[in-house]
Design a protein around this motif. Structure first.
Motif, short mmCIF file in Angstrom:
data_model
loop_
_atom_site.label_atom_id
_atom_site.label_comp_id
_atom_site.label_asym_id
_atom_site.label_seq_id
_atom_site.Cartn_x
_atom_site.Cartn_y
_atom_site.Cartn_z
N ILE A 1 0.84 -1.22 0.00
CA ILE A 1 0.00 0.00 0.00
C ILE A 1 0.86 1.25 0.00
CG2 ILE A 1 -1.65 1.33 1.38
CD1 ILE A 1 -2.83 -1.34 2.30
N ALA A 2 1.91 1.24 0.84
CA ALA A 2 2.79 2.41 0.90
C ALA A 2 3.53 2.61 -0.42
CB ALA A 2 3.79 2.25 2.05
N SER A 3 3.80 1.52 -1.13
CA SER A 3 4.55 1.61 -2.39
C SER A 3 3.76 2.35 -3.47
CB SER A 3 4.92 0.21 -2.90
OG SER A 3 5.78 -0.43 -1.99
N VAL A 4 2.44 2.41 -3.30
CA VAL A 4 1.62 3.15 -4.28
C VAL A 4 2.06 4.61 -4.34
CG1 VAL A 4 -0.72 3.91 -4.83
CG2 VAL A 4 -0.32 1.57 -4.04
N SER A 5 2.44 5.15 -3.18
CA SER A 5 2.87 6.55 -3.16
C SER A 5 4.17 6.74 -3.94
CB SER A 5 3.05 7.03 -1.72
OG SER A 5 3.93 6.19 -1.01
N LEU A 6 5.02 5.69 -4.01
CA LEU A 6 6.21 5.76 -4.85
C LEU A 6 5.83 5.86 -6.32
CD1 LEU A 6 8.64 3.16 -3.22
CD2 LEU A 6 8.90 5.64 -3.26
N LEU A 7 4.79 5.13 -6.70
CA LEU A 7 4.31 5.19 -8.07
C LEU A 7 3.83 6.59 -8.42
CD1 LEU A 7 3.63 3.51 -10.64
CD2 LEU A 7 1.37 3.12 -9.64
N VAL A 8 3.09 7.18 -7.48
CA VAL A 8 2.61 8.55 -7.69
C VAL A 8 3.79 9.51 -7.81
CG1 VAL A 8 1.28 10.43 -6.67
CG2 VAL A 8 0.46 8.08 -6.49
N GLY A 9 4.81 9.31 -6.96
CA GLY A 9 6.01 10.16 -7.04
C GLY A 9 6.72 9.99 -8.37
N GLY A 10 6.75 8.76 -8.89
CA GLY A 10 7.39 8.53 -10.19
C GLY A 10 6.66 9.23 -11.32
N ILE A 11 5.34 9.23 -11.25
CA ILE A 11 4.55 9.94 -12.27
C ILE A 11 4.84 11.43 -12.21
CG2 ILE A 11 2.21 10.53 -12.99
CD1 ILE A 11 1.35 7.75 -12.00
N GLY A 12 5.01 11.95 -11.00
CA GLY A 12 5.37 13.37 -10.85
C GLY A 12 6.72 13.67 -11.48
N ILE A 13 7.69 12.77 -11.28
CA ILE A 13 9.01 12.96 -11.89
C ILE A 13 8.90 12.98 -13.41
CG2 ILE A 13 11.24 11.83 -12.28
CD1 ILE A 13 11.20 10.93 -9.38
N MET A 14 8.12 12.07 -13.98
CA MET A 14 7.97 12.01 -15.43
C MET A 14 7.35 13.30 -15.97
SD MET A 14 6.11 9.11 -17.79
CE MET A 14 4.47 9.43 -17.14
N ASN A 15 6.32 13.80 -15.28
CA ASN A 15 5.67 15.03 -15.74
C ASN A 15 6.64 16.20 -15.74
OD1 ASN A 15 3.21 13.79 -16.13
ND2 ASN A 15 2.45 14.26 -14.08
N ILE A 16 7.40 16.34 -14.63
CA ILE A 16 8.33 17.46 -14.54
C ILE A 16 9.46 17.33 -15.57
CG2 ILE A 16 10.03 18.58 -13.05
CD1 ILE A 16 7.09 19.24 -12.44
#
Length: 407
Positions: free
Chosen positions: A288-303
């Motif tokens: 469950i906590a790893s989902v937030s890593l996925l969200v962070g990765g999407i943020g990196i890709m967008n930036i």
């Protein structure tokens, strides 16, 4: 040299857009922090369960006497004395059984000087401490001769010793149990909490004959409430359970179709089920906590996509003076990984700190392991590479002429 140059360019790009870089890292900060904290909580719970399992002993069964039924109301196992000392001895003769110990428990008030303590007093045999893997840390255990003679001696757990004697040694002292004097022979090693949260150290053990004849009385001579049984190995647990069931049905003349007047429980299986459940919960918390890593990765890709767009002309100039597609790819990929790892460092510190404060305020065991930190870092690096690859690939595939013309 090339890696040093790429790191330098990545650091310069991060410094040039400090606020954007910080906001991009937040996803990885909270993601890594959450993973480390959740794994620490889960592993702490798992360790507590494992310690409880270890404190129980290995390859254990408990055989309980029957239940009562009065006025349509059925009471639990152990309310009818259907087991005897001879039943216990017969079980001990089975080839799968290593040792056994009958038990006859009841509650009683203990008094020493001006102190008193109410606890469970269990009549048993010296084999009980072998069955439970429970050594005596000071003094000595009572012997078979004490059982034969119904001697008034006792062993006490750490909790009872602390509440009755404090820092004073209880060995050789006289304690009154239901106004009968008993000699304290020894103190048992600490066991801690059981799986159901009961304090295993809050107990006293005396010879079973003393409990039956002198302390609690027994309407049915030779009757016991339960029998603790230890199998020879894990491999024979199933066969041991079947053998005990068949033996007791034969001894109690229970025919086919009749309800058993006893219950055989595999304590090791119950403990293993609890351990498996806790392990699954720990893994689920981490997932469950790893989902937030996925969200962070999407943020990196967008930036990084925004960064590629803003630096299109810079990319064209680099290509025009000889930079290859691979160089452009590595440059943007390194930037994404650097953002990811920088966020991971801050997140690791945040996760460890939060886990510490959680354990302090909730009085809960948490375990931060190197493997959980490395796992969080590894996942964060993988996320940075995965989500940084597309923007880096897009930058590397730009046409130099088009990039130079880009306004």
């Amino acid at each position: 040299m090339i890696i040093g140059a790429l790191l330098g360019e990545g650091w310069a790009a991060m410094r040039a857009n400090r606020m954007r870089t910080l906001l991009t890292m937040l996803g990885m900060v909270f993601g890594v922090g959450a993973v480390i904290m959740m794994l620490a909580i889960g592993q702490g719970a798992q360790l507590m369960v494992n310690e409880s399992i270890a404190s129980m002993g290995s390859n254990l069964f408990i055989v309980l006497s029957g239940s009562t039924s009065a006025g349509g109301t059925r009471q639990g196992s152990g309310t009818v004395p259907t087991l005897t000392l001879t039943d216990a001895q017969a079980i001990g003769e089975l080839p799968e059984i290593a040792s056994f110990a009958p038990s006859f428990p009841n509650n009683a008030q203990l008094i020493y000087a001006s102190n008193n303590w109410s606890t469970q007093v269990t009549g048993t045999t010296p084999a009980f401490f072998d069955v439970r893997d429970w050594p005596v840390v000071s003094g000595e255990a009572f012997k078979d001769s004490d059982v034969r003679s119904a001697t008034r001696v006792l062993l006490m757990g750490q909790t009872v010793a602390r509440n009755l004697f404090g820092s004073e040694s209880p060995i050789g002292k006289m304690v009154r149990v239901k106004n009968s004097p008993f000699l304290v022979l020894g103190v048992l090693a600490p066991k801690g909490q059981s799986l159901d949260g009961r304090d295993q150290d809050d107990t006293v053990y005396i010879p079973i004959t003393t409990a039956q004849r002198q302390l609690f009385g027994n309407l049915f001579p030779g009757m016991v409430r339960s029998i603790m049984v230890k199998a020879k190995s894990t491999e024979v647990m199933t066969r041991a359970e079947q053998s005990m069931t068949e033996l007791l049905k034969l001894r109690h003349r229970i025919h086919e179709g009749q309800d058993n007047d006893f219950t055989v429980r595999n304590l090791t299986a119950v403990a293993q089920a609890a351990a498996s459940t806790t392990e699954a919960m720990s893994a689920m918390l981490g997932a469950i906590a790893s989902v937030s890593l996925l969200v962070g990765g999407i943020g990196i890709m967008n930036i990084m996509l925004v960064s590629v767009t803003e630096r299109t002309r810079e990319i064209g100039i680099r290509m025009a003076i000889g930079a290859k597609n691979r160089d452009i790819l590595l440059q943007f990929l390194f930037e994404a990984v650097m953002i990811s790892l920088a966020g991971s460092l801050i997140g690791a510190a945040l996760g460890v700190t939060c886990a510490y404060f959680y354990s302090q305020f909730n009085d809960t065991l948490v375990v931060v392991t190197l493997s959980s930190v490395l796992l969080a870092f590894g996942v964060a690096a993988a996320v940075g590479i995965f989500f940084g690859f597309y923007p880096a690939s897009k930058a590397a595939n730009l046409k130099p002429i088009e990039a130079l013309r880009y306004q």
